[in-house]
Design a protein around this motif. Structure first.
Motif, PDB file in Angstrom:
ATOM      1  N   PHE A  42       4.316   1.481 -12.216  1.00 43.83           N
ATOM      2  CA  PHE A  42       4.696   2.887 -12.307  1.00 43.83           C
ATOM      3  C   PHE A  42       5.949   3.053 -13.154  1.00 43.83           C
ATOM      4  CE2 PHE A  42       5.009   7.273 -11.037  1.00 43.83           C
ATOM      5  CZ  PHE A  42       3.682   7.607 -10.864  1.00 43.83           C
ATOM      6  N   TYR A  46       7.728   5.868 -16.348  1.00 43.16           N
ATOM      7  CA  TYR A  46       9.068   6.474 -16.476  1.00 43.16           C
ATOM      8  C   TYR A  46       9.661   6.134 -17.853  1.00 43.16           C
ATOM      9  CZ  TYR A  46       8.933   6.021 -11.266  1.00 43.16           C
ATOM     10  OH  TYR A  46       8.604   6.029  -9.926  1.00 43.16           O
ATOM     11  N   THR A 126       9.391  -6.917  -5.590  1.00 42.38           N
ATOM     12  CA  THR A 126       9.951  -5.681  -5.019  1.00 42.38           C
ATOM     13  C   THR A 126       9.710  -5.648  -3.510  1.00 42.38           C
ATOM     14  OG1 THR A 126       9.646  -4.509  -7.098  1.00 42.38           O
ATOM     15  CG2 THR A 126       9.842  -3.148  -5.114  1.00 42.38           C
ATOM     16  N   TYR A 129      12.273  -8.060  -1.903  1.00 45.12           N
ATOM     17  CA  TYR A 129      13.675  -7.669  -1.678  1.00 45.12           C
ATOM     18  C   TYR A 129      13.769  -6.473  -0.734  1.00 45.12           C
ATOM     19  CZ  TYR A 129      14.174  -3.479  -4.682  1.00 45.12           C
ATOM     20  OH  TYR A 129      14.089  -2.216  -5.220  1.00 45.12           O
ATOM     21  N   GLY A 154       0.333  -0.324  -5.482  1.00 46.37           N
ATOM     22  CA  GLY A 154       0.544  -1.729  -5.841  1.00 46.37           C
ATOM     23  C   GLY A 154       1.581  -2.391  -4.948  1.00 46.37           C
ATOM     24  N   VAL A 155       2.801  -1.851  -4.933  1.00 48.39           N
ATOM     25  CA  VAL A 155       3.828  -2.393  -4.049  1.00 48.39           C
ATOM     26  C   VAL A 155       3.380  -2.209  -2.597  1.00 48.39           C
ATOM     27  CG1 VAL A 155       6.237  -2.214  -3.311  1.00 48.39           C
ATOM     28  CG2 VAL A 155       5.668  -1.867  -5.726  1.00 48.39           C
ATOM     29  N   GLY A 175      -2.074   9.384   0.102  1.00 50.05           N
ATOM     30  CA  GLY A 175      -2.507  10.730  -0.260  1.00 50.05           C
ATOM     31  C   GLY A 175      -3.949  11.078   0.061  1.00 50.05           C
ATOM     32  N   LYS A 179      -7.421   6.121   1.113  1.00 56.04           N
ATOM     33  CA  LYS A 179      -6.246   5.270   0.888  1.00 56.04           C
ATOM     34  C   LYS A 179      -5.616   4.849   2.217  1.00 56.04           C
ATOM     35  CE  LYS A 179      -4.742   6.885  -3.703  1.00 56.04           C
ATOM     36  NZ  LYS A 179      -3.590   7.418  -4.445  1.00 56.04           N
ATOM     37  N   TYR A 194      -0.261  11.935   4.117  1.00 61.11           N
ATOM     38  CA  TYR A 194       0.830  12.905   3.958  1.00 61.11           C
ATOM     39  C   TYR A 194       0.470  14.091   3.085  1.00 61.11           C
ATOM     40  CZ  TYR A 194       2.360   9.767   0.001  1.00 61.11           C
ATOM     41  OH  TYR A 194       2.441   8.974  -1.114  1.00 61.11           O
ATOM     42  N   SER A 218       9.298   5.463  -2.204  1.00 65.69           N
ATOM     43  CA  SER A 218       9.200   5.423  -3.672  1.00 65.69           C
ATOM     44  C   SER A 218       8.641   6.727  -4.222  1.00 65.69           C
ATOM     45  CB  SER A 218       8.296   4.263  -4.103  1.00 65.69           C
ATOM     46  OG  SER A 218       6.969   4.497  -3.652  1.00 65.69           O
ATOM     47  N   PHE A 240      13.390   3.888  -3.583  1.00 67.30           N
ATOM     48  CA  PHE A 240      13.265   2.904  -4.664  1.00 67.30           C
ATOM     49  C   PHE A 240      12.337   3.368  -5.773  1.00 67.30           C
ATOM     50  CE2 PHE A 240       9.146   0.772  -3.777  1.00 67.30           C
ATOM     51  CZ  PHE A 240       8.864   1.285  -2.513  1.00 67.30           C
ATOM     52  N   PRO A 266      18.031   1.144  -4.446  1.00 66.40           N
ATOM     53  CA  PRO A 266      18.036  -0.205  -5.008  1.00 66.40           C
ATOM     54  C   PRO A 266      17.092  -0.355  -6.204  1.00 66.40           C
ATOM     55  CG  PRO A 266      16.550  -0.121  -3.143  1.00 66.40           C
ATOM     56  CD  PRO A 266      17.122   1.257  -3.294  1.00 66.40           C
ATOM     57  N   LEU A 268      15.041  -3.635  -8.455  1.00 66.98           N
ATOM     58  CA  LEU A 268      14.684  -5.061  -8.474  1.00 66.98           C
ATOM     59  C   LEU A 268      15.644  -5.879  -9.331  1.00 66.98           C
ATOM     60  CD1 LEU A 268      12.673  -7.413  -7.951  1.00 66.98           C
ATOM     61  CD2 LEU A 268      11.311  -6.540  -9.856  1.00 66.98           C
ATOM     62  N   ARG A 317      -2.806   9.436  -9.566  1.00 66.45           N
ATOM     63  CA  ARG A 317      -2.982   8.869  -8.217  1.00 66.45           C
ATOM     64  C   ARG A 317      -4.409   8.390  -7.992  1.00 66.45           C
ATOM     65  NH1 ARG A 317       0.540  13.452  -4.966  1.00 66.45           N
ATOM     66  NH2 ARG A 317       0.366  12.040  -3.204  1.00 66.45           N
TER      67      ARG A 317
HETATM   68  N1  LIG Z   1      13.310   0.232  -7.531  1.00 65.38           N
HETATM   69  C1  LIG Z   1      12.537  -0.822  -7.718  1.00 65.38           C
HETATM   70  O1  LIG Z   1      13.019  -1.951  -7.712  1.00 65.38           O
HETATM   71  C2  LIG Z   1      11.063  -0.652  -7.910  1.00 65.38           C
HETATM   72  C3  LIG Z   1      10.278  -1.745  -8.281  1.00 65.38           C
HETATM   73  C4  LIG Z   1       8.884  -1.574  -8.349  1.00 65.38           C
HETATM   74  C5  LIG Z   1       8.325  -0.331  -8.095  1.00 65.38           C
HETATM   75  N2  LIG Z   1       9.141   0.714  -7.790  1.00 65.38           N
HETATM   76  C6  LIG Z   1       8.584   2.032  -7.483  1.00 65.38           C
HETATM   77  O2  LIG Z   1       7.632   1.852  -6.449  1.00 65.38           O
HETATM   78  C7  LIG Z   1       6.596   2.809  -6.589  1.00 65.38           C
HETATM   79  C8  LIG Z   1       5.267   2.088  -6.543  1.00 65.38           C
HETATM   80  O3  LIG Z   1       5.072   1.406  -7.767  1.00 65.38           O
HETATM   81  P1  LIG Z   1       3.638   0.885  -8.161  1.00 65.38           P
HETATM   82  O4  LIG Z   1       3.735   0.394  -9.560  1.00 65.38           O
HETATM   83  O5  LIG Z   1       3.140   0.003  -7.095  1.00 65.38           O
HETATM   84  O6  LIG Z   1       2.781   2.246  -8.187  1.00 65.38           O
HETATM   85  P2  LIG Z   1       1.642   2.742  -7.164  1.00 65.38           P
HETATM   86  O7  LIG Z   1       2.226   2.789  -5.775  1.00 65.38           O
HETATM   87  O8  LIG Z   1       0.442   1.951  -7.363  1.00 65.38           O
HETATM   88  O9  LIG Z   1       1.399   4.206  -7.671  1.00 65.38           O
HETATM   89  C9  LIG Z   1       2.266   5.258  -7.314  1.00 65.38           C
HETATM   90  C10 LIG Z   1       1.735   6.000  -6.073  1.00 65.38           C
HETATM   91  O10 LIG Z   1       2.704   6.964  -5.702  1.00 65.38           O
HETATM   92  C11 LIG Z   1       2.058   7.967  -4.960  1.00 65.38           C
HETATM   93  N3  LIG Z   1       2.528   9.306  -5.352  1.00 65.38           N
HETATM   94  C12 LIG Z   1       3.076  10.200  -4.517  1.00 65.38           C
HETATM   95  N4  LIG Z   1       3.342  11.324  -5.161  1.00 65.38           N
HETATM   96  C13 LIG Z   1       2.953  11.156  -6.435  1.00 65.38           C
HETATM   97  C14 LIG Z   1       2.968  12.008  -7.584  1.00 65.38           C
HETATM   98  N5  LIG Z   1       3.435  13.262  -7.525  1.00 65.38           N
HETATM   99  N6  LIG Z   1       2.464  11.524  -8.756  1.00 65.38           N
HETATM  100  C15 LIG Z   1       2.003  10.264  -8.813  1.00 65.38           C
HETATM  101  N7  LIG Z   1       1.970   9.415  -7.755  1.00 65.38           N
HETATM  102  C16 LIG Z   1       2.440   9.862  -6.575  1.00 65.38           C
HETATM  103  C17 LIG Z   1       0.560   7.834  -5.211  1.00 65.38           C
HETATM  104  O11 LIG Z   1      -0.056   7.336  -4.016  1.00 65.38           O
HETATM  105  P3  LIG Z   1      -0.666   8.416  -2.965  1.00 65.38           P
HETATM  106  O12 LIG Z   1      -1.767   9.138  -3.685  1.00 65.38           O
HETATM  107  O13 LIG Z   1      -1.121   7.599  -1.834  1.00 65.38           O
HETATM  108  O14 LIG Z   1       0.474   9.338  -2.625  1.00 65.38           O
HETATM  109  C18 LIG Z   1       0.461   6.788  -6.314  1.00 65.38           C
HETATM  110  O15 LIG Z   1      -0.705   6.035  -6.240  1.00 65.38           O
HETATM  111  C19 LIG Z   1       6.881   3.583  -7.857  1.00 65.38           C
HETATM  112  O16 LIG Z   1       7.569   4.774  -7.537  1.00 65.38           O
HETATM  113  C20 LIG Z   1       7.792   2.646  -8.615  1.00 65.38           C
HETATM  114  O17 LIG Z   1       8.630   3.306  -9.509  1.00 65.38           O
HETATM  115  C21 LIG Z   1      10.497   0.572  -7.702  1.00 65.38           C
END
Ligand SMILES: NC(=O)c1ccc[n+]([C@@H]2O[C@H](COP(=O)([O-])OP(=O)(O)OC[C@H]3O[C@@H](n4cnc5c(N)ncnc54)[C@H](OP(=O)(O)O)[C@@H]3O)[C@@H](O)[C@H]2O)c1
Length: 328
Positions: A42, A46, A126, A129, A154-155, A175, A179, A194, A218, A240, A266, A268, A317
Protein backbone atom coordinates in the motif's frame (compact mmCIF):
# COMPACT_ATOMS: atom_id res chain seq x y z
CA UNK A 1 19.24 -2.95 -19.21
CA UNK A 2 16.14 -3.75 -17.19
CA UNK A 3 12.41 -3.22 -17.50
CA UNK A 4 11.23 -0.93 -14.70
CA UNK A 5 8.12 0.94 -13.59
CA UNK A 6 8.63 4.69 -13.36
CA UNK A 7 6.51 7.74 -12.61
CA UNK A 8 7.47 11.15 -13.98
CA UNK A 9 4.97 12.98 -11.76
CA UNK A 10 2.72 12.12 -8.82
CA UNK A 11 -0.82 11.06 -9.70
CA UNK A 12 -3.12 8.09 -10.31
CA UNK A 13 -2.25 4.58 -11.51
CA UNK A 14 -2.10 5.88 -15.10
CA UNK A 15 1.22 7.56 -14.19
CA UNK A 16 2.89 4.13 -13.84
CA UNK A 17 4.93 3.69 -17.02
CA UNK A 18 7.04 0.75 -18.11
CA UNK A 19 10.49 1.89 -19.24
CA UNK A 20 13.95 0.49 -19.93
CA UNK A 21 16.65 1.57 -17.50
CA UNK A 22 20.37 1.02 -17.50
CA UNK A 23 21.73 -0.88 -14.50
CA UNK A 24 25.39 -0.42 -13.60
CA UNK A 25 27.84 -1.92 -11.15
CA UNK A 26 27.27 -1.79 -7.38
CA UNK A 27 29.29 0.77 -5.42
CA UNK A 28 30.50 0.44 -1.83
CA UNK A 29 27.79 -1.05 0.40
CA UNK A 30 25.62 -1.99 -2.59
CA UNK A 31 24.61 -5.11 -4.48
CA UNK A 32 23.08 -5.86 -7.86
CA UNK A 33 20.14 -8.24 -7.62
CA UNK A 34 18.13 -9.98 -10.36
CA UNK A 35 14.55 -10.18 -9.14
CA UNK A 36 12.46 -13.32 -9.40
CA UNK A 37 9.32 -11.73 -7.92
CA UNK A 38 8.32 -8.31 -6.60
CA UNK A 39 5.97 -7.41 -3.74
CA UNK A 40 3.13 -4.89 -3.96
CA UNK A 41 2.47 -2.69 -0.94
CA UNK A 42 0.00 0.00 0.00
CA UNK A 43 2.94 2.36 0.63
CA UNK A 44 3.64 2.20 -3.12
CA UNK A 45 0.31 3.98 -3.72
CA UNK A 46 1.28 6.79 -1.29
CA UNK A 47 4.58 7.25 -3.13
CA UNK A 48 2.80 7.24 -6.48
CA UNK A 49 0.02 9.66 -5.43
CA UNK A 50 2.32 12.12 -3.66
CA UNK A 51 0.95 11.54 -0.13
CA UNK A 52 4.61 10.72 0.50
CA UNK A 53 6.32 13.17 -1.90
CA UNK A 54 9.48 12.22 -3.83
CA UNK A 55 11.76 13.88 -6.34
CA UNK A 56 10.86 12.89 -9.91
CA UNK A 57 11.35 10.73 -11.88
CA UNK A 58 10.84 7.86 -9.42
CA UNK A 59 11.17 4.11 -9.83
CA UNK A 60 8.60 2.55 -7.49
CA UNK A 61 8.55 -0.56 -5.30
CA UNK A 62 9.91 -1.48 -1.86
CA UNK A 63 9.98 -5.29 -1.69
CA UNK A 64 11.36 -8.14 -3.80
CA UNK A 65 13.27 -11.41 -3.88
CA UNK A 66 15.89 -12.69 -6.30
CA UNK A 67 19.50 -13.70 -6.82
CA UNK A 68 22.54 -11.55 -6.00
CA UNK A 69 24.53 -10.91 -9.20
CA UNK A 70 27.27 -8.58 -8.00
CA UNK A 71 28.51 -7.34 -4.64
CA UNK A 72 30.13 -3.97 -3.92
CA UNK A 73 33.02 -3.19 -1.62
CA UNK A 74 32.38 -3.70 2.09
CA UNK A 75 29.37 -6.00 1.73
CA UNK A 76 30.15 -9.11 3.76
CA UNK A 77 26.76 -10.71 4.46
CA UNK A 78 25.93 -11.49 0.82
CA UNK A 79 27.77 -13.25 -1.98
CA UNK A 80 27.24 -13.62 -5.72
CA UNK A 81 24.67 -16.38 -6.29
CA UNK A 82 22.89 -15.97 -2.94
CA UNK A 83 19.12 -16.13 -2.87
CA UNK A 84 17.98 -12.92 -1.18
CA UNK A 85 14.91 -10.89 -0.27
CA UNK A 86 14.29 -7.45 1.11
CA UNK A 87 12.07 -4.63 2.24
CA UNK A 88 14.13 -1.55 1.52
CA UNK A 89 14.48 2.12 0.84
CA UNK A 90 14.96 3.72 -1.61
CA UNK A 91 12.03 2.70 -3.84
CA UNK A 92 12.90 0.95 -7.09
CA UNK A 93 11.84 -2.69 -6.65
CA UNK A 94 9.41 -2.78 -9.61
CA UNK A 95 12.26 -3.91 -11.87
CA UNK A 96 13.89 -7.03 -13.23
CA UNK A 97 17.34 -5.95 -12.10
CA UNK A 98 18.60 -3.20 -9.81
CA UNK A 99 21.57 -1.88 -7.89
CA UNK A 100 20.67 -1.05 -4.29
CA UNK A 101 22.02 -0.64 -0.74
CA UNK A 102 22.74 -4.03 0.82
CA UNK A 103 21.94 -3.08 4.42
CA UNK A 104 18.30 -4.26 4.35
CA UNK A 105 18.84 -7.22 2.00
CA UNK A 106 18.80 -10.62 3.73
CA UNK A 107 19.77 -14.11 2.58
CA UNK A 108 16.57 -16.00 1.89
CA UNK A 109 16.43 -19.50 3.44
CA UNK A 110 16.26 -22.26 0.80
CA UNK A 111 12.93 -23.46 2.21
CA UNK A 112 11.24 -20.15 1.36
CA UNK A 113 10.32 -19.57 -2.28
CA UNK A 114 11.16 -16.37 -4.17
CA UNK A 115 7.45 -15.56 -4.46
CA UNK A 116 6.92 -15.96 -0.72
CA UNK A 117 10.05 -13.92 -0.02
CA UNK A 118 8.84 -11.13 -2.30
CA UNK A 119 5.39 -11.16 -0.71
CA UNK A 120 6.40 -11.24 2.92
CA UNK A 121 9.42 -9.04 3.67
CA UNK A 122 7.81 -5.62 4.02
CA UNK A 123 4.48 -6.91 5.32
CA UNK A 124 5.93 -9.62 7.56
CA UNK A 125 8.60 -7.41 9.09
CA UNK A 126 5.88 -4.87 9.79
CA UNK A 127 3.78 -7.48 11.60
CA UNK A 128 6.98 -8.43 13.48
CA UNK A 129 7.77 -4.97 14.83
CA UNK A 130 4.11 -4.23 15.60
CA UNK A 131 3.40 -7.39 17.61
CA UNK A 132 6.85 -7.68 19.22
CA UNK A 133 8.08 -4.11 19.59
CA UNK A 134 5.10 -1.73 19.49
CA UNK A 135 3.60 -2.58 22.86
CA UNK A 136 1.44 -0.94 25.50
CA UNK A 137 3.16 0.14 28.73
CA UNK A 138 1.64 -2.85 30.50
CA UNK A 139 3.03 -5.19 27.83
CA UNK A 140 0.99 -7.95 26.18
CA UNK A 141 0.31 -11.25 27.91
CA UNK A 142 -1.13 -14.47 26.52
CA UNK A 143 -4.91 -14.18 26.28
CA UNK A 144 -4.89 -10.38 25.89
CA UNK A 145 -7.18 -8.82 23.30
CA UNK A 146 -5.69 -6.62 20.58
CA UNK A 147 -7.58 -4.80 17.81
CA UNK A 148 -6.10 -4.97 14.30
CA UNK A 149 -7.71 -3.04 11.41
CA UNK A 150 -7.73 -4.20 7.77
CA UNK A 151 -7.16 -7.71 9.11
CA UNK A 152 -7.76 -9.41 5.74
CA UNK A 153 -5.06 -7.36 3.97
CA UNK A 154 -1.40 -8.18 3.40
CA UNK A 155 -0.05 -7.12 6.79
CA UNK A 156 -3.39 -8.12 8.34
CA UNK A 157 -3.48 -11.82 7.46
CA UNK A 158 0.12 -12.25 8.59
CA UNK A 159 -0.68 -10.47 11.87
CA UNK A 160 -3.77 -12.66 12.45
CA UNK A 161 -1.65 -15.81 12.28
CA UNK A 162 1.30 -14.43 14.22
CA UNK A 163 -0.89 -13.03 17.01
CA UNK A 164 -2.53 -16.44 17.41
CA UNK A 165 0.89 -18.09 17.60
CA UNK A 166 1.78 -15.62 20.39
CA UNK A 167 -1.38 -16.56 22.30
CA UNK A 168 -3.10 -13.19 21.71
CA UNK A 169 -6.77 -12.80 20.92
CA UNK A 170 -6.77 -10.63 17.80
CA UNK A 171 -10.01 -8.82 17.04
CA UNK A 172 -9.79 -8.09 13.32
CA UNK A 173 -11.80 -5.55 11.34
CA UNK A 174 -12.45 -5.75 7.61
CA UNK A 175 -14.70 -4.16 5.00
CA UNK A 176 -16.87 -7.17 4.04
CA UNK A 177 -18.23 -10.38 5.53
CA UNK A 178 -16.07 -12.42 3.15
CA UNK A 179 -12.95 -10.62 4.36
CA UNK A 180 -14.04 -11.12 8.00
CA UNK A 181 -14.34 -14.84 7.33
CA UNK A 182 -10.84 -14.85 5.86
CA UNK A 183 -9.43 -13.15 8.96
CA UNK A 184 -11.10 -15.79 11.17
CA UNK A 185 -9.70 -18.59 9.00
CA UNK A 186 -6.22 -17.09 9.52
CA UNK A 187 -6.43 -17.05 13.31
CA UNK A 188 -8.36 -13.94 14.33
CA UNK A 189 -10.36 -14.69 17.49
CA UNK A 190 -13.15 -12.30 16.42
CA UNK A 191 -13.89 -10.32 13.27
CA UNK A 192 -15.94 -7.15 12.86
CA UNK A 193 -17.25 -5.83 9.54
CA UNK A 194 -16.52 -2.14 10.12
CA UNK A 195 -18.38 -1.07 7.01
CA UNK A 196 -21.66 -1.84 8.79
CA UNK A 197 -20.89 -2.32 12.49
CA UNK A 198 -19.71 0.16 15.13
CA UNK A 199 -16.44 -1.53 15.95
CA UNK A 200 -15.79 0.36 19.22
CA UNK A 201 -19.14 -0.92 20.58
CA UNK A 202 -18.42 -4.45 19.40
CA UNK A 203 -14.96 -4.33 21.01
CA UNK A 204 -16.56 -3.36 24.34
CA UNK A 205 -18.97 -6.30 24.04
CA UNK A 206 -16.23 -8.78 23.18
CA UNK A 207 -13.94 -7.59 25.99
CA UNK A 208 -16.64 -7.46 28.68
CA UNK A 209 -16.68 -3.65 28.65
CA UNK A 210 -12.92 -3.28 29.20
CA UNK A 211 -11.53 -2.32 25.82
CA UNK A 212 -8.19 -3.46 24.39
CA UNK A 213 -4.65 -2.66 25.48
CA UNK A 214 -3.54 -1.82 21.93
CA UNK A 215 -5.08 -0.91 18.58
CA UNK A 216 -3.00 -1.40 15.41
CA UNK A 217 -4.58 1.06 12.99
CA UNK A 218 -3.43 1.37 9.36
CA UNK A 219 -6.71 2.84 8.13
CA UNK A 220 -6.10 6.23 9.74
CA UNK A 221 -8.60 9.03 9.15
CA UNK A 222 -11.82 6.95 9.12
CA UNK A 223 -11.02 4.79 12.17
CA UNK A 224 -9.05 7.14 14.45
CA UNK A 225 -11.89 8.22 16.77
CA UNK A 226 -13.40 4.77 17.23
CA UNK A 227 -9.92 3.30 17.69
CA UNK A 228 -9.43 5.70 20.62
CA UNK A 229 -12.84 4.61 21.96
CA UNK A 230 -11.79 0.94 21.78
CA UNK A 231 -8.87 1.34 24.21
CA UNK A 232 -8.79 0.69 27.91
CA UNK A 233 -7.02 3.20 30.22
CA UNK A 234 -3.27 3.51 29.50
CA UNK A 235 -3.89 1.79 26.13
CA UNK A 236 -1.78 2.38 23.04
CA UNK A 237 -2.98 3.45 19.61
CA UNK A 238 -0.35 2.56 16.99
CA UNK A 239 -1.27 4.34 13.77
CA UNK A 240 0.91 2.78 11.10
CA UNK A 241 -0.85 3.67 7.85
CA UNK A 242 -3.25 5.93 5.98
CA UNK A 243 -5.52 3.54 4.06
CA UNK A 244 -8.41 6.04 4.23
CA UNK A 245 -6.19 9.14 4.48
CA UNK A 246 -3.93 10.62 7.15
CA UNK A 247 -5.27 11.42 10.64
CA UNK A 248 -5.73 15.20 11.05
CA UNK A 249 -3.94 17.01 13.90
CA UNK A 250 -5.07 15.73 17.28
CA UNK A 251 -6.08 17.60 20.46
CA UNK A 252 -3.78 15.95 23.00
CA UNK A 253 -6.38 16.61 25.72
CA UNK A 254 -8.41 13.82 24.10
CA UNK A 255 -5.83 11.32 25.31
CA UNK A 256 -6.29 12.52 28.89
CA UNK A 257 -10.08 12.47 28.71
CA UNK A 258 -10.15 8.95 27.28
CA UNK A 259 -7.94 7.47 30.02
CA UNK A 260 -4.27 8.58 29.84
CA UNK A 261 -3.81 6.98 26.43
CA UNK A 262 -0.64 6.69 24.32
CA UNK A 263 -0.41 7.26 20.56
CA UNK A 264 2.52 6.35 18.31
CA UNK A 265 3.11 6.65 14.55
CA UNK A 266 5.77 4.02 13.83
CA UNK A 267 7.43 3.12 10.56
CA UNK A 268 9.26 -0.05 9.58
CA UNK A 269 12.40 1.73 8.48
CA UNK A 270 13.15 3.17 11.93
CA UNK A 271 13.25 -0.43 13.13
CA UNK A 272 15.46 -1.49 10.20
CA UNK A 273 18.03 1.29 10.52
CA UNK A 274 20.97 -1.09 10.98
CA UNK A 275 22.11 -4.39 9.44
CA UNK A 276 21.89 -6.06 12.88
CA UNK A 277 18.32 -4.97 13.60
CA UNK A 278 17.21 -5.88 10.07
CA UNK A 279 18.70 -9.36 10.32
CA UNK A 280 17.28 -9.99 13.81
CA UNK A 281 13.78 -9.10 12.62
CA UNK A 282 14.17 -11.13 9.43
CA UNK A 283 15.42 -14.17 11.39
CA UNK A 284 12.29 -13.97 13.54
CA UNK A 285 10.08 -13.77 10.44
CA UNK A 286 11.91 -16.62 8.67
CA UNK A 287 11.55 -18.79 11.79
CA UNK A 288 7.81 -18.26 12.19
CA UNK A 289 7.22 -18.91 8.47
CA UNK A 290 9.42 -22.03 8.44
CA UNK A 291 7.64 -23.34 11.55
CA UNK A 292 4.37 -23.25 9.61
CA UNK A 293 2.71 -21.02 12.23
CA UNK A 294 2.50 -18.22 9.65
CA UNK A 295 1.74 -18.99 6.00
CA UNK A 296 2.13 -16.17 3.52
CA UNK A 297 -1.12 -15.89 1.56
CA UNK A 298 -0.41 -14.75 -2.01
CA UNK A 299 -3.95 -14.04 -3.18
CA UNK A 300 -3.16 -11.99 -6.33
CA UNK A 301 -0.48 -12.16 -9.01
CA UNK A 302 -0.06 -9.53 -11.77
CA UNK A 303 2.54 -9.27 -14.50
CA UNK A 304 4.91 -6.33 -14.01
CA UNK A 305 3.37 -4.64 -17.06
CA UNK A 306 -0.10 -4.88 -15.44
CA UNK A 307 0.98 -2.85 -12.41
CA UNK A 308 -1.60 -0.10 -13.12
CA UNK A 309 -4.38 -2.65 -12.58
CA UNK A 310 -2.68 -3.94 -9.45
CA UNK A 311 -2.67 -0.42 -7.97
CA UNK A 312 -6.32 0.12 -8.94
CA UNK A 313 -7.39 -3.12 -7.29
CA UNK A 314 -5.38 -2.46 -4.12
CA UNK A 315 -6.82 1.04 -3.71
CA UNK A 316 -10.36 -0.19 -4.50
CA UNK A 317 -10.08 -2.70 -1.60
CA UNK A 318 -10.46 -5.58 -4.04
CA UNK A 319 -7.40 -7.49 -2.84
CA UNK A 320 -6.90 -9.74 0.17
CA UNK A 321 -3.65 -11.00 1.67
CA UNK A 322 -0.44 -10.39 -0.27
CA UNK A 323 0.00 -9.41 -3.92
CA UNK A 324 3.06 -9.98 -6.09
CA UNK A 325 4.20 -8.75 -9.48
CA UNK A 326 5.61 -11.57 -11.60
CA UNK A 327 8.51 -11.34 -14.05
CA UNK A 328 8.75 -13.51 -17.17
N1 LIG B 1 4.19 2.14 9.05
C1 LIG B 1 4.68 1.02 8.56
O1 LIG B 1 5.77 0.60 8.95
C2 LIG B 1 3.91 0.23 7.56
C3 LIG B 1 4.50 -0.86 6.92
C4 LIG B 1 3.71 -1.64 6.05
C5 LIG B 1 2.39 -1.29 5.82
N2 LIG B 1 1.87 -0.19 6.43
C6 LIG B 1 0.47 0.19 6.23
O2 LIG B 1 -0.31 -0.95 6.56
C7 LIG B 1 -1.48 -0.95 5.76
C8 LIG B 1 -1.62 -2.31 5.12
O3 LIG B 1 -0.67 -2.43 4.07
P1 LIG B 1 -0.82 -3.56 2.99
O4 LIG B 1 0.20 -3.29 1.95
O5 LIG B 1 -0.87 -4.87 3.67
O6 LIG B 1 -2.26 -3.23 2.35
P2 LIG B 1 -3.64 -4.04 2.49
O7 LIG B 1 -3.99 -4.15 3.96
O8 LIG B 1 -3.55 -5.27 1.73
O9 LIG B 1 -4.64 -3.06 1.80
C9 LIG B 1 -5.16 -1.93 2.47
C10 LIG B 1 -6.52 -2.27 3.11
O10 LIG B 1 -6.92 -1.14 3.87
C11 LIG B 1 -8.32 -1.19 4.01
N3 LIG B 1 -8.92 0.14 3.82
C12 LIG B 1 -9.69 0.77 4.73
N4 LIG B 1 -10.12 1.92 4.24
C13 LIG B 1 -9.63 2.03 2.99
C14 LIG B 1 -9.77 3.03 1.98
N5 LIG B 1 -10.50 4.13 2.16
N6 LIG B 1 -9.14 2.82 0.78
C15 LIG B 1 -8.40 1.72 0.60
N7 LIG B 1 -8.24 0.75 1.53
C16 LIG B 1 -8.85 0.90 2.72
C17 LIG B 1 -8.85 -2.17 2.97
O11 LIG B 1 -9.31 -3.35 3.65
P3 LIG B 1 -10.88 -3.44 4.06
O12 LIG B 1 -11.65 -3.43 2.77
O13 LIG B 1 -10.98 -4.70 4.81
O14 LIG B 1 -11.15 -2.22 4.89
C18 LIG B 1 -7.64 -2.50 2.12
O15 LIG B 1 -7.68 -3.79 1.59
C19 LIG B 1 -1.37 0.22 4.81
O16 LIG B 1 -2.07 1.33 5.34
C20 LIG B 1 0.11 0.49 4.80
O17 LIG B 1 0.42 1.81 4.47
C21 LIG B 1 2.61 0.58 7.28
Amino acid sequence: MSKAIRIDRHGGPEELKIVDVEVGEPGAGEIRIRHRAVGLNFIDTYQRSGLYPFKMPLLLGMEAAGVVEAVGEGVTHLQVGDRAAYASQPPGAYTELRVMPAVNVCKLPDAISFETGAAMMLKGLTAQYLLKKTLPVEGLQKGDFILFHAAAGGVGLIACQWAKALGLQLIGTAGSDTKCQLALEHGAAHAINYSRENFAERVREITGGQGVKVVYDSVGKDTFESSIDSLRPFGLLAIFGNGSGPVPPVDLGLLARKGSLYVTRPTLFTHMSSRASTQAMADDLFAVVQSGAVEIPIDQRYKLEDVQQAHRDLEARKTTGCTILTLD
